[in-house]
Design an enzyme around this catalytic site. Structure first.
Site, PDB file in Angstrom:
ATOM      1  N   TYR A 119     159.128  21.223  34.141  1.00 32.14           N
ATOM      2  CA  TYR A 119     159.997  22.335  33.766  1.00 32.14           C
ATOM      3  C   TYR A 119     161.460  21.912  33.832  1.00 32.14           C
ATOM      4  O   TYR A 119     161.874  21.212  34.758  1.00 32.14           O
ATOM      5  CB  TYR A 119     159.771  23.523  34.716  1.00 32.14           C
ATOM      6  N   ASN A 204     165.269  28.698  39.038  1.00 35.23           N
ATOM      7  CA  ASN A 204     165.847  29.762  39.851  1.00 35.23           C
ATOM      8  C   ASN A 204     164.819  30.282  40.860  1.00 35.23           C
ATOM      9  O   ASN A 204     163.725  29.736  40.983  1.00 35.23           O
ATOM     10  CB  ASN A 204     166.416  30.872  38.954  1.00 35.23           C
ATOM     11  N   GLN A 249     179.167  22.121  43.135  1.00 35.13           N
ATOM     12  CA  GLN A 249     177.779  22.586  43.187  1.00 35.13           C
ATOM     13  C   GLN A 249     177.684  24.107  43.290  1.00 35.13           C
ATOM     14  O   GLN A 249     176.680  24.695  42.892  1.00 35.13           O
ATOM     15  CB  GLN A 249     177.026  21.923  44.342  1.00 35.13           C
ATOM     16  N   GLU A 319     169.855  20.432  50.485  1.00 33.88           N
ATOM     17  CA  GLU A 319     169.311  19.714  49.329  1.00 33.88           C
ATOM     18  C   GLU A 319     170.137  18.447  49.037  1.00 33.88           C
ATOM     19  O   GLU A 319     169.604  17.358  48.920  1.00 33.88           O
ATOM     20  CB  GLU A 319     169.336  20.643  48.105  1.00 33.88           C
ATOM     21  N   HIS A 320     171.447  18.630  48.886  1.00 34.05           N
ATOM     22  CA  HIS A 320     172.348  17.489  48.693  1.00 34.05           C
ATOM     23  C   HIS A 320     173.223  17.372  49.920  1.00 34.05           C
ATOM     24  O   HIS A 320     173.730  18.384  50.414  1.00 34.05           O
ATOM     25  CB  HIS A 320     173.298  17.706  47.513  1.00 34.05           C
ATOM     26  N   ASP A 353     173.116  14.015  40.091  1.00 33.33           N
ATOM     27  CA  ASP A 353     172.570  15.082  39.251  1.00 33.33           C
ATOM     28  C   ASP A 353     172.310  14.606  37.827  1.00 33.33           C
ATOM     29  O   ASP A 353     171.371  15.059  37.171  1.00 33.33           O
ATOM     30  CB  ASP A 353     173.576  16.239  39.144  1.00 33.33           C
TER      31      ASP A 353
HETATM   32  N1  LIG Z   1     166.664  22.199  43.511  1.00 34.51           N
HETATM   33  C1  LIG Z   1     166.864  21.466  42.447  1.00 34.51           C
HETATM   34  O1  LIG Z   1     166.458  20.318  42.385  1.00 34.51           O
HETATM   35  C2  LIG Z   1     167.581  22.018  41.264  1.00 34.51           C
HETATM   36  C3  LIG Z   1     167.823  23.352  41.192  1.00 34.51           C
HETATM   37  N2  LIG Z   1     168.424  23.893  40.095  1.00 34.51           N
HETATM   38  C4  LIG Z   1     168.559  25.334  40.107  1.00 34.51           C
HETATM   39  O2  LIG Z   1     167.840  25.833  39.001  1.00 34.51           O
HETATM   40  C5  LIG Z   1     168.325  27.128  38.741  1.00 34.51           C
HETATM   41  C6  LIG Z   1     168.371  27.372  37.264  1.00 34.51           C
HETATM   42  O3  LIG Z   1     168.319  28.740  37.086  1.00 34.51           O
HETATM   43  P1  LIG Z   1     168.493  29.445  35.700  1.00 34.51           P
HETATM   44  O4  LIG Z   1     169.723  28.951  35.068  1.00 34.51           O
HETATM   45  O5  LIG Z   1     168.352  30.889  35.957  1.00 34.51           O
HETATM   46  O6  LIG Z   1     167.318  28.903  34.789  1.00 34.51           O
HETATM   47  P2  LIG Z   1     165.723  29.002  34.919  1.00 34.51           P
HETATM   48  O7  LIG Z   1     165.198  28.319  33.712  1.00 34.51           O
HETATM   49  O8  LIG Z   1     165.246  28.562  36.235  1.00 34.51           O
HETATM   50  O9  LIG Z   1     165.404  30.544  34.814  1.00 34.51           O
HETATM   51  C7  LIG Z   1     165.474  31.230  33.622  1.00 34.51           C
HETATM   52  C8  LIG Z   1     164.229  32.072  33.511  1.00 34.51           C
HETATM   53  O10 LIG Z   1     164.206  33.011  34.562  1.00 34.51           O
HETATM   54  C9  LIG Z   1     163.461  34.110  34.129  1.00 34.51           C
HETATM   55  N3  LIG Z   1     164.034  35.328  34.680  1.00 34.51           N
HETATM   56  C10 LIG Z   1     165.332  35.713  34.637  1.00 34.51           C
HETATM   57  N4  LIG Z   1     165.473  36.921  35.227  1.00 34.51           N
HETATM   58  C11 LIG Z   1     164.254  37.315  35.630  1.00 34.51           C
HETATM   59  C12 LIG Z   1     163.766  38.472  36.299  1.00 34.51           C
HETATM   60  N5  LIG Z   1     164.559  39.465  36.681  1.00 34.51           N
HETATM   61  N6  LIG Z   1     162.435  38.532  36.552  1.00 34.51           N
HETATM   62  C13 LIG Z   1     161.618  37.540  36.209  1.00 34.51           C
HETATM   63  N7  LIG Z   1     162.031  36.416  35.580  1.00 34.51           N
HETATM   64  C14 LIG Z   1     163.331  36.303  35.286  1.00 34.51           C
HETATM   65  C15 LIG Z   1     163.483  34.129  32.621  1.00 34.51           C
HETATM   66  O11 LIG Z   1     162.163  34.132  32.134  1.00 34.51           O
HETATM   67  C16 LIG Z   1     164.164  32.835  32.227  1.00 34.51           C
HETATM   68  O12 LIG Z   1     163.415  32.081  31.300  1.00 34.51           O
HETATM   69  C17 LIG Z   1     169.666  27.271  39.449  1.00 34.51           C
HETATM   70  O13 LIG Z   1     169.493  28.091  40.581  1.00 34.51           O
HETATM   71  C18 LIG Z   1     169.956  25.843  39.907  1.00 34.51           C
HETATM   72  O14 LIG Z   1     170.692  25.786  41.066  1.00 34.51           O
HETATM   73  C19 LIG Z   1     168.800  23.138  39.023  1.00 34.51           C
HETATM   74  C20 LIG Z   1     168.581  21.792  39.043  1.00 34.51           C
HETATM   75  C21 LIG Z   1     167.984  21.122  40.165  1.00 34.51           C
HETATM   76  O1  LIG Z   2     170.174  21.071  42.432  1.00 33.80           O
HETATM   77  C1  LIG Z   2     170.277  20.064  41.752  1.00 33.80           C
HETATM   78  O2  LIG Z   2     169.602  19.081  41.969  1.00 33.80           O
HETATM   79  C2  LIG Z   2     171.287  20.132  40.680  1.00 33.80           C
HETATM   80  O3  LIG Z   2     172.530  20.012  41.274  1.00 33.80           O
HETATM   81  C3  LIG Z   2     171.041  19.210  39.545  1.00 33.80           C
HETATM   82  S1  LIG Z   2     171.984  19.615  38.154  1.00 33.80           S
HETATM   83  O4  LIG Z   2     173.391  19.772  38.520  1.00 33.80           O
HETATM   84  O5  LIG Z   2     171.473  20.852  37.622  1.00 33.80           O
HETATM   85  O6  LIG Z   2     171.839  18.535  37.177  1.00 33.80           O
HETATM   86 ZN   LIG Z   3     174.349  20.064  40.468  1.00 34.88          ZN
END
Ligand SMILES: NC(=O)C1=CN([C@@H]2O[C@H](COP(=O)(O)OP(=O)(O)OC[C@H]3O[C@@H](n4cnc5c(N)ncnc54)[C@H](O)[C@@H]3O)[C@@H](O)[C@H]2O)C=CC1
Ligand SMILES: O=C(O)[C@@H](O)CS(=O)(=O)O
Ligand SMILES: [Zn+2]
Length: 437
Positions: A119, A204, A249, A319-320, A353
């Site tokens: 994903y 998310n 971040q 995480e980081h 990242d």
């Molecule tokens: N821990 C890690 O390694 C990483 C974490 N992240 C995190 O990923 C996240 C990305 O989040 P998004 O931009 O939101 O993209 P996402 O693709 O995770 O979420 C979008 C999806 O959430 C769903 N959604 C939105 N509101 C909703 C609701 N009320 N109920 C049910 N489903 C719902 C929708 O279906 C939409 O397709 C950020 O929090 C970011 O920090 C990003 C990269 C790496």
């Molecule tokens: O949480 C993460 O790993 C992100 O910081 C990666 S990115 O910034 O979405 O590429």
């Molecule tokens: Zn980042």
């Protein structure tokens, strides 16, 4: 221990968990019961998408036709870095066999799982890098069938650069689906008929909870939810760089914690003064996210000693984790809980990242206490095997029979008896007292 909160958060990474769990449980129940029809309904309701779910080769070509050559080159460079690091990890895992007792040979085989789902999030931002983080790593692991999903971007189809990243990294099937419905689709094999053995990727709170709930039915990488950053800094650190990295971040979203752990009050004061200014200076989407994130989740912890900093940092298990101090080797040797470590000012979370090589899909909400991030290890299984000579069965068989009977397991014991009787008909053995109950 003398630690002092110069800024304390009103929320913790767990604050939104219960709400997200409720939503996810309802959605997974619907999808489990009604399958593809429910998935299409959620795609329409949540992401305004009622187009095809699986992209055809022609749709993929059409989707990436306007990607500029320079963008392709950057994506290919970064994907190669990730692939090369993952390949080095794969090479560090070896098959072996060993003789444990005369005539008893045992070994391990490291083999990839058959089908994976990767994903890449695309809600607030188009996470191009997440697309190759998952797929390139699965490829290095030798996975034969890689299914990739990303949500329709802002009401349109899949973002062309995310699509290009999936394709360049080697995805076999690409689906326009986001959120819980994407994770469930990959886990149950909807639309493809191929249930994933492992589903990976960040997202998310809904995406992360969906993976956590489905774990068991399907393997997952780790709880990779809203991004977190912590910076450890002493009096040698540059306050501007530290503040910039915290804000860097915090732009991820409203629920992204940014924490500073320091032994220097002067540095803490400077950073706390700078962060709001740097946030104010951001464009609207990033400013909105970082403002709320710093207000609700930002923390600054002042400690007397570096040992106290290690204790605090390991407890947060960010995480980081960036370290801006003297004597980096000491920190490398002493810190034990983090998703990925960035030593020294010269590197930064954003490098990891996007482009340096080690994976950016990393544990959040304290999961770094027990797991690292996405790696080739998450796509392979370490399978064991054994064989033995008849002579070796003499000793192993006797011990097995006795231990089985001590446990009350007569049928187990008899499988050993049968062999001893067959291979050594003229010998007597101490096989324990037969179980009577
Ligand atoms: N821990 C890690 O390694 C990483 C974490 N992240 C995190 O990923 C996240 C990305 O989040 P998004 O931009 O939101 O993209 P996402 O693709 O995770 O979420 C979008 C999806 O959430 C769903 N959604 C939105 N509101 C909703 C609701 N009320 N109920 C049910 N489903 C719902 C929708 O279906 C939409 O397709 C950020 O929090 C970011 O920090 C990003 C990269 C790496
Ligand atoms: O949480 C993460 O790993 C992100 O910081 C990666 S990115 O910034 O979405 O590429
Ligand atoms: Zn980042």
């Amino acid at each position: 221990m003398a630690t002092q909160y110069l800024k304390r958060a009103s929320k913790t990474p767990e604050t939104e968990t219960a709400t997200a769990q409720k939503v996810v449980n309802e959605m997974l129940h619907e999808i489990e019961t009604r399958g593809e029809a429910a998935v299409r309904e959620y795609a329409k309701k949540l992401d305004k998408w009622d187009g095809d779910i699986i992209m055809t080769p022609a749709q993929i070509d059409q989707g990436i036709k306007d990607v500029p050559a320079s963008v392709k080159a950057d994506i290919e460079f970064a994907a190669q870095q990730v692939y090369d690091f993952a390949l080095a990890q794969r090479r560090s895992l070896e098959d072996f066999s060993t003789e444990l007792y005369p005539g008893v040979t045992a070994g391990q085989r490291v083999i990839p799982v058959n089908v994976v789902g990767c994903y890449a999030p695309a809600g607030r931002y188009a996470h191009i890098a997440s697309a190759y983080m998952g797929v390139a790593t699965a490829k290095a692991a030798g996975v034969k069938s890689i299914i990739a999903c990303s949500s329709p971007f802002r009401g349109g189809g899949m973002h062309p650069y995310v699509l290009y990243a999936f394709k360049a990294a080697g995805a076999d099937t690409i689906m326009t689906l986001g959120g819980v419905q994407a994770i469930a689709t990959m886990a149950y094999g909807l639309f493809t008929g191929k249930p994933a053995d492992v589903v990976v990727g960040p997202g998310n709170k809904f995406v992360a909870e969906a993976k956590r709930t489905l774990f068991g039915k399907v393997g997952i990488d780790v709880f990779a939810g809203p991004s977190e950053v912590a910076v450890i800094a002493d009096e040698t650190a540059d306050p501007y760089i530290v503040a910039s990295d915290l804000v860097g971040q915090a732009e991820h979203g409203h629920e992204s914690p940014a924490w500073l752990f320091t032994t220097s009050k002067a540095l803490a004061d400077e950073v706390m003064g700078l962060v709001p200014k740097l946030i104010e200076d951001l464009p609207p989407t990033a400013r909105d996210a970082a403002y709320c994130a710093w207000r609700d989740y930002g923390e600054v912890v002042l400690c007397d000693t570096r040992e106290e900093v290690v204790e605090v940092s390991d407890r947060y298990a960010s995480e980081h984790l960036e370290v801006h101090t003297a004597d980096l080797d000491w920190w490398l040797a002493n810190l034990t809980c983090y998703g990925s470590l960035f030593l020294g000012e010269e590197t930064t979370v954003a490098f990891g990242d996007k482009a340096s090589g080690p994976n950016h899909v990393l544990p959040t909400k304290g999961a770094a206490r027990y797991s690292g991030g996405l790696s080739v290890h998450k796509f392979v299984k370490t399978l064991t095997w054994q064989k033995m000579t008849r002579d070796a069965a003499k000793r192993i068989g006797e011990v097995t029979a006795r231990i089985s009977r001590l446990e009350g397991m007569e049928a187990h014991a008899r499988t050993a008896d049968d062999r001893l009787r067959k291979y050594f008909p003229n010998e007597t053995f101490d096989r324990g007292e037969p179980v009577q109950v």
